[in-house]
Structures are given as C-alpha cells and as structure tokens.
Design a protein around this motif. Structure first.
Motif, PDB file in Angstrom:
ATOM      1  N   GLN A   1     -38.152  77.816  14.231  1.00  0.00           N
ATOM      2  CA  GLN A   1     -38.693  77.919  12.876  1.00  0.00           C
ATOM      3  C   GLN A   1     -38.530  76.629  12.081  1.00  0.00           C
ATOM      4  N   THR A   2     -37.380  75.972  12.238  1.00  0.00           N
ATOM      5  CA  THR A   2     -37.044  74.825  11.401  1.00  0.00           C
ATOM      6  C   THR A   2     -36.049  73.942  12.134  1.00  0.00           C
ATOM      7  N   GLY A   3     -35.668  72.820  11.497  1.00  0.00           N
ATOM      8  CA  GLY A   3     -34.634  71.968  12.066  1.00  0.00           C
ATOM      9  C   GLY A   3     -35.120  70.631  12.595  1.00  0.00           C
ATOM     10  N   SER A   4     -36.444  70.437  12.655  1.00  0.00           N
ATOM     11  CA  SER A   4     -36.978  69.160  13.127  1.00  0.00           C
ATOM     12  C   SER A   4     -38.382  68.965  12.588  1.00  0.00           C
ATOM     13  N   LEU A   5     -38.847  67.720  12.644  1.00  0.00           N
ATOM     14  CA  LEU A   5     -40.197  67.392  12.196  1.00  0.00           C
ATOM     15  C   LEU A   5     -41.166  67.632  13.347  1.00  0.00           C
ATOM     16  N   ASP A   6     -41.547  68.871  13.528  1.00  0.00           N
ATOM     17  CA  ASP A   6     -42.452  69.244  14.607  1.00  0.00           C
ATOM     18  C   ASP A   6     -43.589  70.098  14.061  1.00  0.00           C
ATOM     19  N   LYS A   7     -44.774  69.874  14.579  1.00  0.00           N
ATOM     20  CA  LYS A   7     -45.944  70.654  14.178  1.00  0.00           C
ATOM     21  C   LYS A   7     -45.689  72.138  14.405  1.00  0.00           C
ATOM     22  N   GLY A   8     -46.040  72.949  13.416  1.00  0.00           N
ATOM     23  CA  GLY A   8     -45.887  74.391  13.518  1.00  0.00           C
ATOM     24  C   GLY A   8     -44.592  74.923  12.936  1.00  0.00           C
TER      25      GLY A   8
ATOM     26  N   LEU B   1     -21.093  56.593  13.317  1.00  0.00           N
ATOM     27  CA  LEU B   1     -22.048  57.379  14.086  1.00  0.00           C
ATOM     28  C   LEU B   1     -23.471  56.919  13.770  1.00  0.00           C
ATOM     29  N   PRO B   2     -24.372  56.943  14.766  1.00  0.00           N
ATOM     30  CA  PRO B   2     -25.772  56.544  14.525  1.00  0.00           C
ATOM     31  C   PRO B   2     -26.485  57.564  13.635  1.00  0.00           C
ATOM     32  N   LEU B   3     -27.314  57.089  12.722  1.00  0.00           N
ATOM     33  CA  LEU B   3     -28.003  57.985  11.791  1.00  0.00           C
ATOM     34  C   LEU B   3     -28.828  59.037  12.515  1.00  0.00           C
ATOM     35  N   VAL B   4     -29.519  58.663  13.570  1.00  0.00           N
ATOM     36  CA  VAL B   4     -30.369  59.640  14.267  1.00  0.00           C
ATOM     37  C   VAL B   4     -29.551  60.810  14.791  1.00  0.00           C
ATOM     38  N   ASP B   5     -28.341  60.543  15.262  1.00  0.00           N
ATOM     39  CA  ASP B   5     -27.489  61.620  15.777  1.00  0.00           C
ATOM     40  C   ASP B   5     -26.824  62.402  14.655  1.00  0.00           C
ATOM     41  N   ILE B   6     -26.514  61.727  13.560  1.00  0.00           N
ATOM     42  CA  ILE B   6     -25.958  62.433  12.395  1.00  0.00           C
ATOM     43  C   ILE B   6     -26.965  63.468  11.891  1.00  0.00           C
ATOM     44  N   ILE B   7     -28.236  63.061  11.820  1.00  0.00           N
ATOM     45  CA  ILE B   7     -29.267  63.993  11.361  1.00  0.00           C
ATOM     46  C   ILE B   7     -29.449  65.125  12.372  1.00  0.00           C
ATOM     47  N   LYS B   8     -29.351  64.827  13.639  1.00  0.00           N
ATOM     48  CA  LYS B   8     -29.425  65.886  14.655  1.00  0.00           C
ATOM     49  C   LYS B   8     -28.310  66.912  14.441  1.00  0.00           C
ATOM     50  N   MET B   9     -27.109  66.438  14.147  1.00  0.00           N
ATOM     51  CA  MET B   9     -25.959  67.311  13.924  1.00  0.00           C
ATOM     52  C   MET B   9     -26.068  68.084  12.608  1.00  0.00           C
ATOM     53  N   SER B  10     -27.018  67.670  11.780  1.00  0.00           N
ATOM     54  CA  SER B  10     -27.202  68.282  10.461  1.00  0.00           C
ATOM     55  C   SER B  10     -28.474  69.121  10.384  1.00  0.00           C
ATOM     56  N   SER B  11     -29.243  69.168  11.464  1.00  0.00           N
ATOM     57  CA  SER B  11     -30.536  69.854  11.409  1.00  0.00           C
ATOM     58  C   SER B  11     -30.830  70.651  12.677  1.00  0.00           C
ATOM     59  N   ILE B  12     -31.298  70.001  13.725  1.00  0.00           N
ATOM     60  CA  ILE B  12     -31.739  70.758  14.903  1.00  0.00           C
ATOM     61  C   ILE B  12     -30.570  71.398  15.656  1.00  0.00           C
ATOM     62  N   THR B  13     -29.394  70.743  15.676  1.00  0.00           N
ATOM     63  CA  THR B  13     -28.255  71.369  16.362  1.00  0.00           C
ATOM     64  C   THR B  13     -27.787  72.632  15.644  1.00  0.00           C
ATOM     65  N   PRO B  14     -27.524  72.609  14.332  1.00  0.00           N
ATOM     66  CA  PRO B  14     -27.172  73.875  13.675  1.00  0.00           C
ATOM     67  C   PRO B  14     -28.297  74.904  13.753  1.00  0.00           C
ATOM     68  N   ALA B  15     -29.549  74.442  13.742  1.00  0.00           N
ATOM     69  CA  ALA B  15     -30.667  75.386  13.873  1.00  0.00           C
ATOM     70  C   ALA B  15     -30.607  76.088  15.229  1.00  0.00           C
ATOM     71  N   ARG B  16     -30.338  75.311  16.287  1.00  0.00           N
ATOM     72  CA  ARG B  16     -30.228  75.909  17.629  1.00  0.00           C
ATOM     73  C   ARG B  16     -29.041  76.856  17.723  1.00  0.00           C
ATOM     74  N   ILE B  17     -27.916  76.466  17.146  1.00  0.00           N
ATOM     75  CA  ILE B  17     -26.723  77.313  17.177  1.00  0.00           C
ATOM     76  C   ILE B  17     -27.016  78.676  16.541  1.00  0.00           C
ATOM     77  N   MET B  18     -27.747  78.660  15.439  1.00  0.00           N
ATOM     78  CA  MET B  18     -28.033  79.892  14.695  1.00  0.00           C
ATOM     79  C   MET B  18     -29.330  80.576  15.124  1.00  0.00           C
ATOM     80  N   GLY B  19     -29.999  80.016  16.128  1.00  0.00           N
ATOM     81  CA  GLY B  19     -31.175  80.673  16.680  1.00  0.00           C
ATOM     82  C   GLY B  19     -32.428  80.563  15.834  1.00  0.00           C
ATOM     83  N   ILE B  20     -32.512  79.512  14.991  1.00  0.00           N
ATOM     84  CA  ILE B  20     -33.704  79.342  14.154  1.00  0.00           C
ATOM     85  C   ILE B  20     -34.428  78.036  14.482  1.00  0.00           C
ATOM     86  N   ASP B  21     -34.146  77.447  15.628  1.00  0.00           N
ATOM     87  CA  ASP B  21     -34.725  76.146  15.978  1.00  0.00           C
ATOM     88  C   ASP B  21     -36.218  76.193  16.268  1.00  0.00           C
TER      89      ASP B  21
END
Length: 389
Positions: free
Chosen positions: A357-364, A335-355
């Motif tokens: 607040q956290t889950g990606s390198l975004d301002k704020g 699997l590509p690293l960029v997608d592995i990290i997505k499956m380990s960060s922003i996707t679980p954050a979205r599933i749990m409704g905290i995206d």
C-alpha cells in the motif's frame, strides 16, 4: 486531482536519483520517472510543486509512537489521537501506529473506543494504521518507565475480551518468557496481529521458542532488553543477542540521539541491516512542542536535555523526538541517507504488512510523499495525495 512533484532527487529503495518527478492522481502514485517531466505533463496537472533540487522521498512510517503535540494517545477524547497525527505530519511522518503503554483493562478498552471514533473523523495529519499495545504483559526486571502496578502475565480471560472488541489492533509487545505466552501468541496469530518481544528478561532459548510461536520483532532493541548474564559462571545470552542470532528477526531502534549512542546505531545497521531494522520515535506526548527542562510528564518522568527521564535518572522514560530528528541523528552516525530512508519507510511498512500500500515511491501505491532539504527540513508533505504542508 492530478499533482506533479518535480525537479527533485528521488529517494528510491536502493538509490537516489539526480532528478525526477512523481505524479499523483486521486491520492495514488500514477507515474514516476528519474527524469524531469515534459512540459505538457506540468501543464496538464491541477497542482505542481517544484522541489528545486531537494529530496523527494516516501513519507516516514512510525510503528511505535505514544503521542505528540501535548497529547498522549488514548488519554482524554478523540483529540488525543488526532492532534499527535497532525503534529507528526509536519515533521514528515505520513503513517503511524498509536501506541498504548501498560495500563488497566479499562484504559485499554477506552483507547480502543477513542481510536475508532478518531479514524472516522477528517483531519490533516498522518494516517493511523492501527493500534499497538505496548504491555501490560512485561517483566518487572525490564519495565523501564512502564508502571509496575500495571504489569501482569497474559491471562486469556482478559486478552480474549480485548481481541474480541476490535479488529484495529495491529501489534502487541510483550515479554515472551512470561507464563501463558504461548497461548497468547497463538491468539494473536489467529487475528493477524504482529507479536513483538518487548520489556523482556528472556534468555536466548526463550526468545528462540517465542520466534517459533510467531514473535517476529524486537521492541526498541537495547532499551529494556536482557543481555548476557552469568549463572554459576556460565554466560547466558539474552534478548539482545537473540536479535542478532535469529536472522529473520526484525528489530526497531530509537535514534533520538539519547537512547542509543552512535556506535550502537552503527552496530545495528552493520549486523542487522536496513532491511531488518526500523527506526522509531517511541515518543511521548511532549514530542513536537519544545517542552523545557523540568517539565513533568508523570510524577516520576521529567524532561531533561531533550529526552524523557525517570526523575531518579535511573533510566529514560521515552523520547520527545519527531521523525526528522531521527534522520539527522542517523546521518550524524554515518549511515547512508538512502538506507536511513529505507529504515524509515519500506522496512517498517514490510514489518507491519502494508508495503503493498505504501512505503516507497512506486506506481500504484498511496501517495505518501515528502520533500525535504539537506538539513532534513520539511518543505512539502503529502498524505494519500493530500497536501498537509
């Protein structure tokens, strides 16, 4: 407090940059750039970390975790919550959901009390985002390592009492074919709790109905999930097939190198994709402590070959993996690293409704940021801007 993490490859939602930096101000990401910072930005920072060409990534979010560092969540005192969070942070996990297995009402009640005490304490570890009850409303046919004596159907008198005790429950996994599930799902929805299909022997039609009731996640896909059966010659689809056929159904998978072979990891990635798949440890309290073969976790669960197994070897009993191990296993599966990290960060954050607040390198967003090398060894871990490692 202003911190700058620079001179690293930023892992963003859909790409990895050649260089860049993240600026943190009072625990929040205040600036991000795909170019290295000007000299004055570094000079004005209170703390600077030179990533020296390594990866700068959002921290891992583990939505299914039973413990670590020698402690199972909810067994004992507040340390049973705090020490696993400190252990897993050293391996890149910055947020997790303490998971409580099928048990008595009294154990569930005590876990709620201990969790509330633990989150009020100061500690250097992953943020606890809420409780996950895995059970006790499960199918005996798909119980896996869940103890048979604790399995039961959802009875309103019990779960209403639990739901009225706390607002800390974020997810509840149950077998959707059991009597009383529709009313149970309605009560979870009222409280904003994610309903997940787990340890279920349901058929496709039952899972479709559960999805209409609000079940939106399959707990550890392929583990303790029904699949195709034959009834008088006719093939009946199960939970696994429903996971693919219900397009908006999210799934989680245990990528510890044992629960799923590489081919199944590749299959889930190909047909569900990184936006609908979360990687989880589903680890027990022996994660992160290098327990030797033969170590007993329970009278019927032992450690063997780097995984927990039932002593009769009929099934796995959970993983003992930390999250960095999951990343290595997924890379080995191609699997590509960029997608592995997505499956380990922003996707679980979205599933749990905290995206938001956290889950990606975004301002704020909260500054949950990690730095690791090509071998996924951690070199720095920041939780809400506070350096843990």
């Amino acid at each position: 407090m202003r911190t700058v993490i620079w001179n690293g490859k930023l892992i963003l939602k859909d790409n990895i940059t050649e260089e860049g930096f993240v600026e943190i101000n009072d625990g929040i990401i205040s600036q991000i750039s795909v170019k290295n910072p000007k000299k004055e930005i570094l000079l004005n920072a209170d703390s600077v970390f030179d990533a020296n060409g390594k990866y700068i990534s959002p921290g891992f979010i583990d939505i299914h975790n039973h413990g670590g560092g020698g402690y199972d969540f909810g067994i004992g005192n507040e340390d049973s919550f705090i020490i696993p969070c400190e252990t897993h942070a050293l391996h890149g996990t910055t947020s997790l959901y303490p998971t409580i297995s099928s048990s008595t009402f009294e154990i569930m009640e005590n876990a709620i009390i201990l969790y509330r005490k633990a989150i009020q304490k100061s500690y250097k570890g992953a943020t606890m985002r809420g409780l996950h009850f895995e059970g006790p409303y499960f199918s005996d046919a798909q119980k896996g390592a869940q103890q048979k004596k604790h399995l039961r159907i959802p009875v309103a008198k019990e779960y209403i009492k639990i739901l009225n005790m706390t607002d800390d429950i974020r997810r509840w996994s149950s077998a959707c074919e059991l009597e009383g599930t529709e009313q149970f799902a309605l009560e979870l929805k009222k409280k904003g709790i994610l309903a997940a299909v787990g340890h279920s022997d349901a058929n496709y039609e039952q899972v479709k109905k559960a999805y209409e009731w609000g079940f939106s996640l399959i707990t550890h896909l392929y583990s303790c999930c029904s699949s195709i059966k034959r009834d008088k010659g006719y093939r009946i689809l199960g939970v696994i097939e429903a996971a693919y056929l219900i397009e908006d159904m999210d799934v989680e998978i245990i990528c510890d190198g044992h629960h799923l072979p590489e081919g199944l990891i590749q299959m889930v990635y190909k047909f569900k994709g990184p936006d609908k798949t979360a990687i989880i440890t589903d680890c027990l309290g022996f994660a992160g402590i290098n327990a030797p073969n033969g170590t007993l976790l329970r009278e019927d669960i032992m450690i063997e070959d780097g995984v927990a197994k039932l002593t009769d070897r009929s099934a796995f009993g959970g993983s003992i993996a930390t999250f960095d191990m999951l990343i290595r296993t997924s890379l080995k599966a191609g699997l590509p690293l960029v997608d592995i990290i997505k499956m380990s960060s922003i996707t679980p954050a979205r599933i749990m409704g905290i995206d938001k607040q956290t889950g990606s390198l975004d301002k704020g967003k909260e500054a949950d940021v990690i730095v690791f090398d090509e071998d996924i060894n951690m070199h720095a871990v920041y939780v809400k801007g506070k350096r843990i490692l």
